[in-house]
Design a protein around this motif. Sequence first.
Motif, PDB file in Angstrom:
ATOM      1  N   ALA A 230       0.855  -1.176   0.000  1.00 27.62           N
ATOM      2  CA  ALA A 230       0.000   0.000   0.000  1.00 27.62           C
ATOM      3  C   ALA A 230       0.892   1.227   0.000  1.00 27.62           C
ATOM      4  O   ALA A 230       1.987   1.222   0.575  1.00 27.62           O
ATOM      5  CB  ALA A 230      -0.918   0.011   1.227  1.00 27.62           C
ATOM      6  N   ALA A 231       0.429   2.277  -0.660  1.00 31.93           N
ATOM      7  CA  ALA A 231       1.223   3.499  -0.767  1.00 31.93           C
ATOM      8  C   ALA A 231       0.465   4.681  -0.180  1.00 31.93           C
ATOM      9  O   ALA A 231      -0.759   4.794  -0.320  1.00 31.93           O
ATOM     10  CB  ALA A 231       1.583   3.781  -2.229  1.00 31.93           C
ATOM     11  N   PHE A 232       1.209   5.562   0.473  1.00 34.44           N
ATOM     12  CA  PHE A 232       0.639   6.736   1.106  1.00 34.44           C
ATOM     13  C   PHE A 232       1.576   7.917   0.872  1.00 34.44           C
ATOM     14  O   PHE A 232       2.785   7.752   0.711  1.00 34.44           O
ATOM     15  CB  PHE A 232       0.487   6.542   2.624  1.00 34.44           C
ATOM     16  N   ARG A 233       1.004   9.099   0.876  1.00 35.12           N
ATOM     17  CA  ARG A 233       1.804  10.320   0.879  1.00 35.12           C
ATOM     18  C   ARG A 233       1.268  11.214   1.980  1.00 35.12           C
ATOM     19  O   ARG A 233       0.052  11.405   2.093  1.00 35.12           O
ATOM     20  CB  ARG A 233       1.748  11.036  -0.467  1.00 35.12           C
ATOM     21  N   ALA A 234       2.165  11.760   2.793  1.00 34.74           N
ATOM     22  CA  ALA A 234       1.741  12.600   3.919  1.00 34.74           C
ATOM     23  C   ALA A 234       2.610  13.847   3.979  1.00 34.74           C
ATOM     24  O   ALA A 234       3.811  13.815   3.652  1.00 34.74           O
ATOM     25  CB  ALA A 234       1.838  11.833   5.234  1.00 34.74           C
ATOM     26  N   GLY A 259      15.290  29.114   7.307  1.00 32.81           N
ATOM     27  CA  GLY A 259      13.895  29.345   7.657  1.00 32.81           C
ATOM     28  C   GLY A 259      13.507  28.590   8.915  1.00 32.81           C
ATOM     29  O   GLY A 259      14.050  27.529   9.224  1.00 32.81           O
ATOM     30  N   THR A 260      12.555  29.140   9.642  1.00 34.21           N
ATOM     31  CA  THR A 260      12.109  28.490  10.880  1.00 34.21           C
ATOM     32  C   THR A 260      11.039  27.440  10.628  1.00 34.21           C
ATOM     33  O   THR A 260      10.722  26.650  11.516  1.00 34.21           O
ATOM     34  CB  THR A 260      11.565  29.536  11.859  1.00 34.21           C
ATOM     35  N   THR A 261      10.475  27.418   9.427  1.00 35.09           N
ATOM     36  CA  THR A 261       9.432  26.446   9.088  1.00 35.09           C
ATOM     37  C   THR A 261      10.028  25.306   8.271  1.00 35.09           C
ATOM     38  O   THR A 261      10.778  25.550   7.319  1.00 35.09           O
ATOM     39  CB  THR A 261       8.302  27.110   8.291  1.00 35.09           C
ATOM     40  N   LEU A 262       9.689  24.095   8.644  1.00 32.84           N
ATOM     41  CA  LEU A 262      10.109  22.911   7.895  1.00 32.84           C
ATOM     42  C   LEU A 262       8.889  22.280   7.246  1.00 32.84           C
ATOM     43  O   LEU A 262       7.889  22.016   7.923  1.00 32.84           O
ATOM     44  CB  LEU A 262      10.774  21.884   8.815  1.00 32.84           C
ATOM     45  N   LYS A 263       8.958  22.029   5.958  1.00 37.02           N
ATOM     46  CA  LYS A 263       7.906  21.302   5.268  1.00 37.02           C
ATOM     47  C   LYS A 263       8.306  19.827   5.218  1.00 37.02           C
ATOM     48  O   LYS A 263       9.325  19.477   4.633  1.00 37.02           O
ATOM     49  CB  LYS A 263       7.708  21.847   3.855  1.00 37.02           C
ATOM     50  N   VAL A 264       7.517  18.997   5.849  1.00 40.85           N
ATOM     51  CA  VAL A 264       7.809  17.565   5.918  1.00 40.85           C
ATOM     52  C   VAL A 264       7.043  16.844   4.827  1.00 40.85           C
ATOM     53  O   VAL A 264       5.835  17.061   4.658  1.00 40.85           O
ATOM     54  CB  VAL A 264       7.448  17.004   7.304  1.00 40.85           C
ATOM     55  N   GLU A 265       7.727  15.991   4.084  1.00 39.86           N
ATOM     56  CA  GLU A 265       7.125  15.244   2.980  1.00 39.86           C
ATOM     57  C   GLU A 265       7.444  13.764   3.153  1.00 39.86           C
ATOM     58  O   GLU A 265       8.620  13.381   3.178  1.00 39.86           O
ATOM     59  CB  GLU A 265       7.652  15.758   1.642  1.00 39.86           C
ATOM     60  N   LEU A 266       6.421  12.953   3.274  1.00 43.30           N
ATOM     61  CA  LEU A 266       6.590  11.516   3.472  1.00 43.30           C
ATOM     62  C   LEU A 266       5.987  10.765   2.294  1.00 43.30           C
ATOM     63  O   LEU A 266       4.805  10.930   1.990  1.00 43.30           O
ATOM     64  CB  LEU A 266       5.902  11.070   4.764  1.00 43.30           C
ATOM     65  N   ASP A 267       6.797   9.964   1.631  1.00 36.86           N
ATOM     66  CA  ASP A 267       6.320   9.059   0.592  1.00 36.86           C
ATOM     67  C   ASP A 267       6.534   7.644   1.107  1.00 36.86           C
ATOM     68  O   ASP A 267       7.680   7.192   1.249  1.00 36.86           O
ATOM     69  CB  ASP A 267       7.058   9.285  -0.721  1.00 36.86           C
ATOM     70  N   ILE A 268       5.441   6.960   1.407  1.00 36.86           N
ATOM     71  CA  ILE A 268       5.517   5.714   2.157  1.00 36.86           C
ATOM     72  C   ILE A 268       4.963   4.547   1.357  1.00 36.86           C
ATOM     73  O   ILE A 268       3.893   4.632   0.754  1.00 36.86           O
ATOM     74  CB  ILE A 268       4.726   5.837   3.481  1.00 36.86           C
ATOM     75  N   GLN A 269       5.721   3.451   1.382  1.00 39.52           N
ATOM     76  CA  GLN A 269       5.266   2.187   0.805  1.00 39.52           C
ATOM     77  C   GLN A 269       5.340   1.133   1.913  1.00 39.52           C
ATOM     78  O   GLN A 269       6.392   0.938   2.523  1.00 39.52           O
ATOM     79  CB  GLN A 269       6.150   1.781  -0.373  1.00 39.52           C
ATOM     80  N   ALA A 270       4.201   0.505   2.193  1.00 36.75           N
ATOM     81  CA  ALA A 270       4.132  -0.472   3.277  1.00 36.75           C
ATOM     82  C   ALA A 270       3.774  -1.842   2.732  1.00 36.75           C
ATOM     83  O   ALA A 270       2.980  -1.967   1.788  1.00 36.75           O
ATOM     84  CB  ALA A 270       3.105  -0.032   4.326  1.00 36.75           C
ATOM     85  N   VAL A 271       4.355  -2.857   3.344  1.00 37.37           N
ATOM     86  CA  VAL A 271       4.128  -4.246   2.947  1.00 37.37           C
ATOM     87  C   VAL A 271       3.196  -4.891   3.964  1.00 37.37           C
ATOM     88  O   VAL A 271       3.377  -4.730   5.180  1.00 37.37           O
ATOM     89  CB  VAL A 271       5.453  -5.020   2.877  1.00 37.37           C
ATOM     90  N   GLN A 272       2.205  -5.613   3.469  1.00 38.83           N
ATOM     91  CA  GLN A 272       1.270  -6.274   4.382  1.00 38.83           C
ATOM     92  C   GLN A 272       1.997  -7.342   5.183  1.00 38.83           C
ATOM     93  O   GLN A 272       2.733  -8.165   4.640  1.00 38.83           O
ATOM     94  CB  GLN A 272       0.119  -6.891   3.600  1.00 38.83           C
ATOM     95  N   GLY A 273       1.799  -7.318   6.504  1.00 38.98           N
ATOM     96  CA  GLY A 273       2.452  -8.274   7.375  1.00 38.98           C
ATOM     97  C   GLY A 273       3.298  -7.581   8.427  1.00 38.98           C
ATOM     98  O   GLY A 273       3.486  -6.365   8.415  1.00 38.98           O
ATOM     99  N   GLU A 274       3.853  -8.378   9.339  1.00 38.07           N
ATOM    100  CA  GLU A 274       4.619  -7.839  10.447  1.00 38.07           C
ATOM    101  C   GLU A 274       6.100  -7.738  10.155  1.00 38.07           C
ATOM    102  O   GLU A 274       6.877  -7.309  11.014  1.00 38.07           O
ATOM    103  CB  GLU A 274       4.395  -8.694  11.693  1.00 38.07           C
ATOM    104  N   SER A 275       6.513  -8.122   8.956  1.00 38.70           N
ATOM    105  CA  SER A 275       7.933  -8.027   8.611  1.00 38.70           C
ATOM    106  C   SER A 275       8.077  -7.838   7.111  1.00 38.70           C
ATOM    107  O   SER A 275       7.142  -8.118   6.346  1.00 38.70           O
ATOM    108  CB  SER A 275       8.697  -9.278   9.061  1.00 38.70           C
ATOM    109  N   LEU A 276       9.236  -7.393   6.700  1.00 35.00           N
ATOM    110  CA  LEU A 276       9.532  -7.207   5.288  1.00 35.00           C
ATOM    111  C   LEU A 276      10.004  -8.520   4.674  1.00 35.00           C
ATOM    112  O   LEU A 276      10.645  -9.328   5.361  1.00 35.00           O
ATOM    113  CB  LEU A 276      10.605  -6.140   5.100  1.00 35.00           C
ATOM    114  N   PRO A 277       9.729  -8.729   3.382  1.00 39.64           N
ATOM    115  CA  PRO A 277      10.213  -9.964   2.736  1.00 39.64           C
ATOM    116  C   PRO A 277      11.721  -9.964   2.650  1.00 39.64           C
ATOM    117  O   PRO A 277      12.358  -8.912   2.524  1.00 39.64           O
ATOM    118  CB  PRO A 277       9.564  -9.899   1.352  1.00 39.64           C
ATOM    119  N   GLN A 278      12.310 -11.119   2.733  1.00 41.27           N
ATOM    120  CA  GLN A 278      13.751 -11.237   2.618  1.00 41.27           C
ATOM    121  C   GLN A 278      14.170 -11.073   1.164  1.00 41.27           C
ATOM    122  O   GLN A 278      13.536 -11.585   0.257  1.00 41.27           O
ATOM    123  CB  GLN A 278      14.222 -12.620   3.127  1.00 41.27           C
ATOM    124  N   ALA A 279      15.277 -10.314   0.965  1.00 45.97           N
ATOM    125  CA  ALA A 279      15.768 -10.092  -0.384  1.00 45.97           C
ATOM    126  C   ALA A 279      16.353 -11.371  -0.953  1.00 45.97           C
ATOM    127  O   ALA A 279      16.858 -12.209  -0.230  1.00 45.97           O
ATOM    128  CB  ALA A 279      16.825  -8.996  -0.349  1.00 45.97           C
TER     129      ALA A 279
END
Length: 279
Positions: A230-234, A259-279
Motif C-alpha cells: 500500500a502506498a501513502f503520501r503525507a 527558515g524556521t518552518t520545515l515542510k515535511v514530505e513523506l512518501d511511504i510504501q508499506a508491505v502487508q504483514g509484520e515483517s519485510l520480505p527477505q531479499a
Amino acid sequence: MGLTAKIRTRDGWAVSHAVVTVTDATGAQVLRAEADAEGAVRDVNPLAPGPYTVIVTAVGYAPAAATAIVTAGGPPSGGGRAEVGTVTLARQGGTELPPPGPWTVDPAHSTVGAVAQHLGISSVRGRFTDFTATVEIAPDDIAKSRVDAVIRAASIDTGNGMRDDHLRSPDFLDVTRYPEITYRSTALAPAGSDRWTVSGELTLHGVVRPVALDLAYLGTGADPWGGTRAAFRATTELHREDFAMNYNQVVQAGIAAIGTTLKVELDIQAVQGESLPQA
C-alpha cells in the motif's frame, strides 16, 4: 488545438500509457488519443462547439471521467478547443481501503524528507535514511488504525557533509542526547474519499508536540515477490522553535539564513504483514 490534458497519478507522476476518449452529447466517439511520455495529450483537431465527456483509461488504474465545454473557435475552421487540465488516476482498487491488519513500512521504497528555506530565496532538501515504521489497519473502524515510527536522527542527509554534521550538533538535532525521533498516532479522521488527517505526537529534540499529518492513500497492489503493498503520501509543517531548535544566523536586510518552518514530505510504501520480505 482540439484537446489538451495532463494525466497524473495521485502523487503527481505522469501516466504515459493513458488513453483519452472523447464522446459528444449523443455518446458518439469523436476523438481518441494517447498520452505522451510526459502524460500529456495534445490533439490538434478542432472540436465542434458543445459539451463533451472525456474518459481516461490506463492499465492498472481506475477509469476517470471529466466534462469539457467547447466554445466556438475562430476562422477558418469554426472549431474550438477543450482544456481539460489535469486528470488524476487512482490505482485499480485504490478507492478501497487497505486490508486490515499489520503493515510494515519498506524503507528502501519510502522517503522521509524535509524542506527548509535558505536565505529567503531558495530551498534546501534533506532526508532521513534510517527509520522503521508500522501501520495497523483496524478491522472494524478505520479511525482506530495506528501508526508508529522511529527515525534515527543521525541519519540526516542533505547532500553536504559539513551541513549534515552541523544539523547533528547541539545547535539542531543534538543526536548524541536525542538519538531518536518518534511519531505515534493518536487519532485518524477522514478528510475526503481518499484523504485522512492523522493526529499524533512527535518527539523531536527531546520535546513532545502534537502534530497532524495530511495523509493521502494512493492505493494497494501486488508486488513481484508475492506480497501486497500500500502506498501513502503525507505532509505537514513544523516550526523549529516548537522543538527548542532556535539556532540561526541573520544575514543582510534582516533575512534569516535558515527558515524556521520545515515542510515535511513523506512518501511511504508499506508491505502487508509484520515483517519485510527477505531479499
